[in-house]
Structures are given as structure tokens and as C-alpha cells.
Design a protein around this motif. Structure first.
Motif, PDB file in Angstrom:
ATOM      1  N   LEU A 124      29.514 147.481  43.940  1.00 33.88           N
ATOM      2  CA  LEU A 124      28.948 146.957  42.701  1.00 33.88           C
ATOM      3  C   LEU A 124      27.792 145.995  42.981  1.00 33.88           C
ATOM      4  O   LEU A 124      26.761 146.027  42.296  1.00 33.88           O
ATOM      5  N   VAL A 125      27.951 145.134  43.997  1.00 31.59           N
ATOM      6  CA  VAL A 125      26.868 144.225  44.358  1.00 31.59           C
ATOM      7  C   VAL A 125      25.667 145.018  44.871  1.00 31.59           C
ATOM      8  O   VAL A 125      24.516 144.705  44.546  1.00 31.59           O
ATOM      9  N   ALA A 126      25.924 146.056  45.663  1.00 27.35           N
ATOM     10  CA  ALA A 126      24.826 146.896  46.151  1.00 27.35           C
ATOM     11  C   ALA A 126      24.066 147.525  44.986  1.00 27.35           C
ATOM     12  O   ALA A 126      22.828 147.604  45.000  1.00 27.35           O
ATOM     13  N   ALA A 127      24.802 147.944  43.958  1.00 32.39           N
ATOM     14  CA  ALA A 127      24.145 148.530  42.777  1.00 32.39           C
ATOM     15  C   ALA A 127      23.314 147.479  42.047  1.00 32.39           C
ATOM     16  O   ALA A 127      22.214 147.776  41.575  1.00 32.39           O
ATOM     17  N   CYS A 128      23.823 146.258  41.964  1.00 32.17           N
ATOM     18  CA  CYS A 128      23.052 145.174  41.337  1.00 32.17           C
ATOM     19  C   CYS A 128      21.751 144.929  42.102  1.00 32.17           C
ATOM     20  O   CYS A 128      20.677 144.760  41.503  1.00 32.17           O
ATOM     21  N   LEU A 129      21.830 144.915  43.426  1.00 35.16           N
ATOM     22  CA  LEU A 129      20.640 144.664  44.231  1.00 35.16           C
ATOM     23  C   LEU A 129      19.629 145.796  44.107  1.00 35.16           C
ATOM     24  O   LEU A 129      18.413 145.550  44.094  1.00 35.16           O
ATOM     25  N   ARG A 130      20.120 147.021  43.986  1.00 39.70           N
ATOM     26  CA  ARG A 130      19.187 148.139  43.798  1.00 39.70           C
ATOM     27  C   ARG A 130      18.463 148.026  42.472  1.00 39.70           C
ATOM     28  O   ARG A 130      17.269 148.312  42.374  1.00 39.70           O
ATOM     29  N   LEU A 131      19.188 147.601  41.425  1.00 39.46           N
ATOM     30  CA  LEU A 131      18.551 147.424  40.119  1.00 39.46           C
ATOM     31  C   LEU A 131      17.514 146.312  40.176  1.00 39.46           C
ATOM     32  O   LEU A 131      16.480 146.377  39.506  1.00 39.46           O
ATOM     33  N   ARG A 132      17.809 145.312  40.978  1.00 38.63           N
ATOM     34  CA  ARG A 132      16.869 144.195  41.121  1.00 38.63           C
ATOM     35  C   ARG A 132      15.605 144.625  41.858  1.00 38.63           C
ATOM     36  O   ARG A 132      14.521 144.085  41.616  1.00 38.63           O
ATOM     37  N   GLY A 133      15.759 145.585  42.768  1.00 41.39           N
ATOM     38  CA  GLY A 133      14.610 146.097  43.487  1.00 41.39           C
ATOM     39  C   GLY A 133      14.177 145.256  44.659  1.00 41.39           C
ATOM     40  O   GLY A 133      13.074 145.428  45.182  1.00 41.39           O
ATOM     41  N   ALA A 134      15.004 144.318  45.087  1.00 39.26           N
ATOM     42  CA  ALA A 134      14.657 143.471  46.233  1.00 39.26           C
ATOM     43  C   ALA A 134      15.947 143.024  46.896  1.00 39.26           C
ATOM     44  O   ALA A 134      16.979 142.877  46.242  1.00 39.26           O
ATOM     45  N   PRO A 135      15.946 142.802  48.190  1.00 33.01           N
ATOM     46  CA  PRO A 135      17.161 142.359  48.868  1.00 33.01           C
ATOM     47  C   PRO A 135      17.539 140.944  48.472  1.00 33.01           C
ATOM     48  O   PRO A 135      16.692 140.146  48.071  1.00 33.01           O
ATOM     49  N   GLU A 136      18.807 140.665  48.617  1.00 33.32           N
ATOM     50  CA  GLU A 136      19.303 139.319  48.309  1.00 33.32           C
ATOM     51  C   GLU A 136      18.810 138.330  49.363  1.00 33.32           C
ATOM     52  O   GLU A 136      18.864 138.618  50.552  1.00 33.32           O
ATOM     53  N   PRO A 137      18.327 137.165  48.950  1.00 36.01           N
ATOM     54  CA  PRO A 137      17.964 136.145  49.940  1.00 36.01           C
ATOM     55  C   PRO A 137      19.189 135.751  50.758  1.00 36.01           C
ATOM     56  O   PRO A 137      20.249 135.491  50.215  1.00 36.01           O
ATOM     57  N   ALA A 138      19.052 135.733  52.051  1.00 34.47           N
ATOM     58  CA  ALA A 138      20.183 135.389  52.925  1.00 34.47           C
ATOM     59  C   ALA A 138      20.315 133.884  53.040  1.00 34.47           C
ATOM     60  O   ALA A 138      19.348 133.141  52.926  1.00 34.47           O
ATOM     61  N   ALA A 139      21.545 133.422  53.262  1.00 38.31           N
ATOM     62  CA  ALA A 139      21.787 131.992  53.422  1.00 38.31           C
ATOM     63  C   ALA A 139      21.016 131.474  54.632  1.00 38.31           C
ATOM     64  O   ALA A 139      21.038 132.066  55.699  1.00 38.31           O
ATOM     65  N   GLY A 140      20.340 130.371  54.468  1.00 33.35           N
ATOM     66  CA  GLY A 140      19.598 129.789  55.573  1.00 33.35           C
ATOM     67  C   GLY A 140      18.422 130.626  56.036  1.00 33.35           C
ATOM     68  O   GLY A 140      17.914 130.438  57.137  1.00 33.35           O
ATOM     69  N   ARG A 141      18.018 131.585  55.225  1.00 35.16           N
ATOM     70  CA  ARG A 141      16.898 132.476  55.535  1.00 35.16           C
ATOM     71  C   ARG A 141      17.135 133.321  56.787  1.00 35.16           C
ATOM     72  O   ARG A 141      16.201 133.833  57.384  1.00 35.16           O
ATOM     73  N   LEU A 142      18.375 133.434  57.175  1.00 34.42           N
ATOM     74  CA  LEU A 142      18.720 134.288  58.299  1.00 34.42           C
ATOM     75  C   LEU A 142      19.324 135.575  57.734  1.00 34.42           C
ATOM     76  O   LEU A 142      20.331 135.523  57.022  1.00 34.42           O
ATOM     77  N   PRO A 143      18.727 136.711  57.996  1.00 40.35           N
ATOM     78  CA  PRO A 143      19.242 137.954  57.409  1.00 40.35           C
ATOM     79  C   PRO A 143      20.603 138.326  57.983  1.00 40.35           C
ATOM     80  O   PRO A 143      20.908 138.045  59.135  1.00 40.35           O
ATOM     81  N   TYR A 144      21.416 138.937  57.136  1.00 42.76           N
ATOM     82  CA  TYR A 144      22.692 139.454  57.605  1.00 42.76           C
ATOM     83  C   TYR A 144      22.462 140.771  58.328  1.00 42.76           C
ATOM     84  O   TYR A 144      21.525 141.511  58.025  1.00 42.76           O
ATOM     85  N   ASP A 145      23.344 141.069  59.291  1.00 41.68           N
ATOM     86  CA  ASP A 145      23.349 142.402  59.877  1.00 41.68           C
ATOM     87  C   ASP A 145      24.794 142.835  60.051  1.00 41.68           C
ATOM     88  O   ASP A 145      25.724 142.035  59.890  1.00 41.68           O
ATOM     89  N   TRP A 146      25.011 144.107  60.368  1.00 45.89           N
ATOM     90  CA  TRP A 146      26.372 144.636  60.428  1.00 45.89           C
ATOM     91  C   TRP A 146      27.209 143.928  61.481  1.00 45.89           C
ATOM     92  O   TRP A 146      28.432 143.875  61.382  1.00 45.89           O
ATOM     93  N   GLY A 147      26.573 143.372  62.500  1.00 49.73           N
ATOM     94  CA  GLY A 147      27.306 142.671  63.539  1.00 49.73           C
ATOM     95  C   GLY A 147      27.967 141.390  63.072  1.00 49.73           C
ATOM     96  O   GLY A 147      28.780 140.809  63.803  1.00 49.73           O
ATOM     97  N   ASP A 148      27.635 140.930  61.857  1.00 49.65           N
ATOM     98  CA  ASP A 148      28.269 139.724  61.317  1.00 49.65           C
ATOM     99  C   ASP A 148      29.679 139.993  60.803  1.00 49.65           C
ATOM    100  O   ASP A 148      30.389 139.042  60.441  1.00 49.65           O
ATOM    101  N   PHE A 149      30.074 141.261  60.745  1.00 49.54           N
ATOM    102  CA  PHE A 149      31.337 141.614  60.099  1.00 49.54           C
ATOM    103  C   PHE A 149      32.234 142.398  61.061  1.00 49.54           C
ATOM    104  O   PHE A 149      31.772 142.945  62.057  1.00 49.54           O
ATOM    105  N   GLU A 150      33.501 142.428  60.734  1.00 50.85           N
ATOM    106  CA  GLU A 150      34.464 143.166  61.543  1.00 50.85           C
ATOM    107  C   GLU A 150      34.108 144.655  61.549  1.00 50.85           C
ATOM    108  O   GLU A 150      33.914 145.245  60.476  1.00 50.85           O
ATOM    109  N   PRO A 151      34.043 145.270  62.719  1.00 44.68           N
ATOM    110  CA  PRO A 151      33.618 146.678  62.795  1.00 44.68           C
ATOM    111  C   PRO A 151      34.457 147.626  61.936  1.00 44.68           C
ATOM    112  O   PRO A 151      33.915 148.526  61.285  1.00 44.68           O
TER     113      PRO A 151
END
Length: 232
Positions: free
Chosen positions: A140-167
Motif C-alpha cells: 500500500l505504501v509503494a502504491a502511495c509513492l507511485r501515485l506521488r511520482g517521487a521516492p520517499e525522502p529517507a531519514a537523515g538523507r541516507l537512502p534505504y537499500d535492501w541490505g537494511d532489512f532481514e533477507p
């Protein structure tokens, strides 16, 4: 080929297992998880202690089964709430999910405590159903971001990547929502945390001295969270 039918013995065992779980939930509702005792359940059901141990060899095994069942029932409820959302778009579904979750927690404080109020055991596997709601929120959040047309600003201006989460969790998310980004996953977990935080305060009686309208406060917090995703 038809579906294999269970034997009479298998049907009886499944029925007795369901009765044990239902009785345990009654004891849980009356006195919390500390009131759940295999021997007490056996007495109430007219079983011997030895017989009930053939279904659940420890109290902890029964509690684990109850937690898995509650996660499944909660996920079913919240998925259904999304399907009945009074409006189109992902934001309406998130609001419906959130308010259904709050209503469930208030109506079932013992169940809420059992699945959210105990520290997680690092060595215990998380029930599969426990992942369903945050995975749903990620979509649902991904759908909201697509409607917005821009990625969500990351905390501390550091982008998230898949390595931040449990595989393992990333595999689940990407299987369900191939177009979701790491930012969407992070946003969903933050939203899920905010929802649980306010519901926890209300369920445990910590909001009564501050507000007479916790539902209004909850709705405003969800609206504020969704605004960050450009959803409202």
C-alpha cells in the motif's frame, strides 16, 4: 484426482485440538496468558493430563500455536477491511486497515497482549502469518509513492537499500510486491510501528488521562504519516 479425505482419527484429533485452543483462549480472556494451564484445560474438557500432553507437549507449545492462530485471524481481518475500504486508492485501504486494527486491539486486549506485549524470543521462529500485515502495508505504501511520482525522502538523507532489512523478509516483500522499493518497505514498518504505538497506549490504559477521543488522535496520526508518502 480428488482431495484425500482425512481419516476419522485425523478428524477427531483436529476437532480436539480446536477445542483445546478454544478453551485456552477462554482462559486467556479471563486471566491473561498466566491463566493458561494444560492441566486446567484438561480438567475442564474431561481429559487426563497425559491425554492433553499428546496434543501439546508443553504449555509453551500451546501458547505458540495460539499466537500463530491469532496472527492469522488478525491478518484475515485486516485484509478484509482493506477490501471493504470506503473509497478508492491505497490511502483509503490504509485507513480502513488501521482503524480495524485499533478496534480489534480494544475489543481483544488479552489477544493484543499475547502477540504484541511479550518480548520476542530471538531463538523462536516468527509465525508466517505475522508477516502478512507489514507486507500488505508495504504494498500500500509503494502504491502511495507511485501515485506521488517521487521516492520517499529517507531519514537523515541516507537512502534505504535492501541490505537494511532481514533477507528472508525482503524475499517475502518482493515476492508479493515486485515493484516495491526499500523506501516503501521502511515506510511501511514505520507506519506499522506508529499504529501499534498508539493502540498499545490505548489498550494498556495510558491515553485515558490525556484524551477523550483516542480514535480522533489515531486517525490524525495516520493521516500525518500518509502525508509523508503523498497519499493525503
Amino acid at each position: 484426482m480428488g482431495i484425500p479425505r482425512k481419516s476419522r482419527r485425523e478428524r477427531l484429533r483436529a476437532h480436539t485440538t480446536s477445542q483445546i485452543k478454544a478453551t485456552a483462549l477462554d482462559h486467556l480472556a479471563g486471566g491473561g496468558s498466566g491463566a493458561v494451564s494444560l492441566r486446567a484445560i484438561a480438567r475442564e474438557m474431561g481429559m487426563t493430563a497425559g491425554a492433553i500432553y499428546s496434543y501439546f507437549d508443553t504449555r509453551e507449545a500451546l501458547i505458540t500455536a495460539l499466537i500463530a492462530d491469532l496472527h492469522t485471524a488478525l491478518a484475515d481481518r485486516l485484509e478484509a477491511a482493506c477490501g471493504r475500504a470506503p473509497g478508492d486508492g491505497p490511502a483509503a485501504a490504509v485507513f480502513a486497515l488501521g482503524h480495524s486494527y485499533r478496534e480489534w486491539g480494544i475489543a481483544n486486549p488479552r489477544h493484543f497482549h499475547l502477540i504484541h506485549g511479550h518480548p520476542a524470543d530471538p531463538g523462536q521462529e516468527v509465525p508466517e502469518a505475522a508477516h502478512r500485515v507489514p507486507v500488505l502495508l508495504t504494498g500500500l505504501v509503494a502504491a502511495c509513492l507511485r501515485l506521488r511520482g517521487a521516492p520517499e525522502p529517507a531519514a537523515g538523507r541516507l537512502p534505504y537499500d535492501w541490505g537494511d532489512f532481514e533477507p528472508g523478509y525482503v524475499v517475502r516483500v518482493r515476492a508479493a510486491h515486485p515493484d516495491a522499493s526499500p523506501a516503501a518497505l521502511a515506510g511501511a514498518l514505520r507506519l506499522w510501528g506508529r499504529m501499534q504505538g498508539l493502540v498499545s497506549l490505548e489498550v494498556y490504559g495510558h491515553l485515558g488521562a490525556q484524551t477523550r477521543r483516542p480514535a480522533k488522535l489515531f486517525h490524525a496520526e495516520m493521516r500525518h504519516s500518509l502525508r509523508a508518502f503523498g497519499a493525503c
